[in-house]
Design an enzyme around this catalytic site. Sequence first.
Site, short mmCIF file in Angstrom:
data_model
loop_
_atom_site.label_atom_id
_atom_site.label_comp_id
_atom_site.label_asym_id
_atom_site.label_seq_id
_atom_site.Cartn_x
_atom_site.Cartn_y
_atom_site.Cartn_z
N GLU A 33 -5.65 7.78 -6.21
CA GLU A 33 -4.33 7.81 -5.59
C GLU A 33 -3.26 7.89 -6.68
O GLU A 33 -3.40 7.32 -7.76
CB GLU A 33 -4.11 6.55 -4.76
CG GLU A 33 -2.80 6.54 -3.99
CD GLU A 33 -2.56 5.27 -3.19
OE1 GLU A 33 -1.86 5.34 -2.17
OE2 GLU A 33 -3.09 4.21 -3.58
N LYS A 106 -1.95 9.59 4.32
CA LYS A 106 -2.17 8.14 4.39
C LYS A 106 -1.48 7.53 5.60
O LYS A 106 -0.27 7.70 5.80
CB LYS A 106 -1.66 7.48 3.10
CG LYS A 106 -1.94 5.99 2.98
CD LYS A 106 -1.46 5.47 1.64
CE LYS A 106 -1.82 4.02 1.42
NZ LYS A 106 -1.35 3.54 0.09
N CYS A 146 -6.52 3.87 -0.26
CA CYS A 146 -6.06 2.56 -0.72
C CYS A 146 -5.93 1.54 0.42
O CYS A 146 -6.93 1.02 0.91
CB CYS A 146 -4.76 2.73 -1.49
SG CYS A 146 -4.34 1.35 -2.59
#
Length: 257
Positions: A33, A106, A146
């Site tokens: 990321e 995301k 994440c």
Amino acid sequence: MVSTPDVEENIATARRLVAQAAGNEAGLVVLPEYWPIMGMTDTDKVAVAEQLGSGIIQQTMADLARTHGVWLFGGTLPLVSGEAGKVLNTTLVFDPAGEQVSRYDKIHLFGFANDSESYDEARTIVPGKHVGTVETGAGKVGMAICYDLRFPELFRAMGPVDLIVVPAAFTYTTGAAHWDTLLRARAIENQCYVLAAAQGGTHVNGRRTWGRSQLIDPWGEVRAIIEEGEGVVGGLVDRELIDSVRQKLPALRHRTM
């Protein structure tokens, strides 16, 4: 990686590391990321955001996939969103011909605060809305980024997958507490491989990320790991092992909700 505020410097690092992975016969490569930029402030990534289909970051990823003949999951890059001052934090997938074939924005945006540090991704990022999966040479791959790791319902929504990729930049604080446990849980409960590519070290902006990039198998065993700093971690995705685990312990078939 331990990315910096300098996009060109990070591109050079990514080129070197992807070449190293390909030299180790990798067929699928995942970047971390925020690999193109870890800015001095959260708004720095807004300034370098690209339109989908153009820009030096996307060109680099396409070139790397094509040059090395690999499936490339491009960590995340900032894409222009419809909201001023905000970006999409996006994983783009390139096939071995260098064509962009899938994407995942995301969904879950990180927020955390204690006495010494504070984060709020919602200030500069627009959340995605759709689950991301793609068929590759390594099987069906599910995509998470994440903070998504904390939301098991996202992974269930992917359906059965052979591999989950998790580009990340976990903070040192939250990573030390939860990173390894969450990764192993996602592998065990979904009976698939998990490949996590993380930022890991102290960055120019003073932030320290947890690292511990790793490959975990469907039984929850860590097959390879790099603790911190730049490097390449990898291994084999064994279809026979996936099938064996699911046959011996048919938990996915035992689901009732």
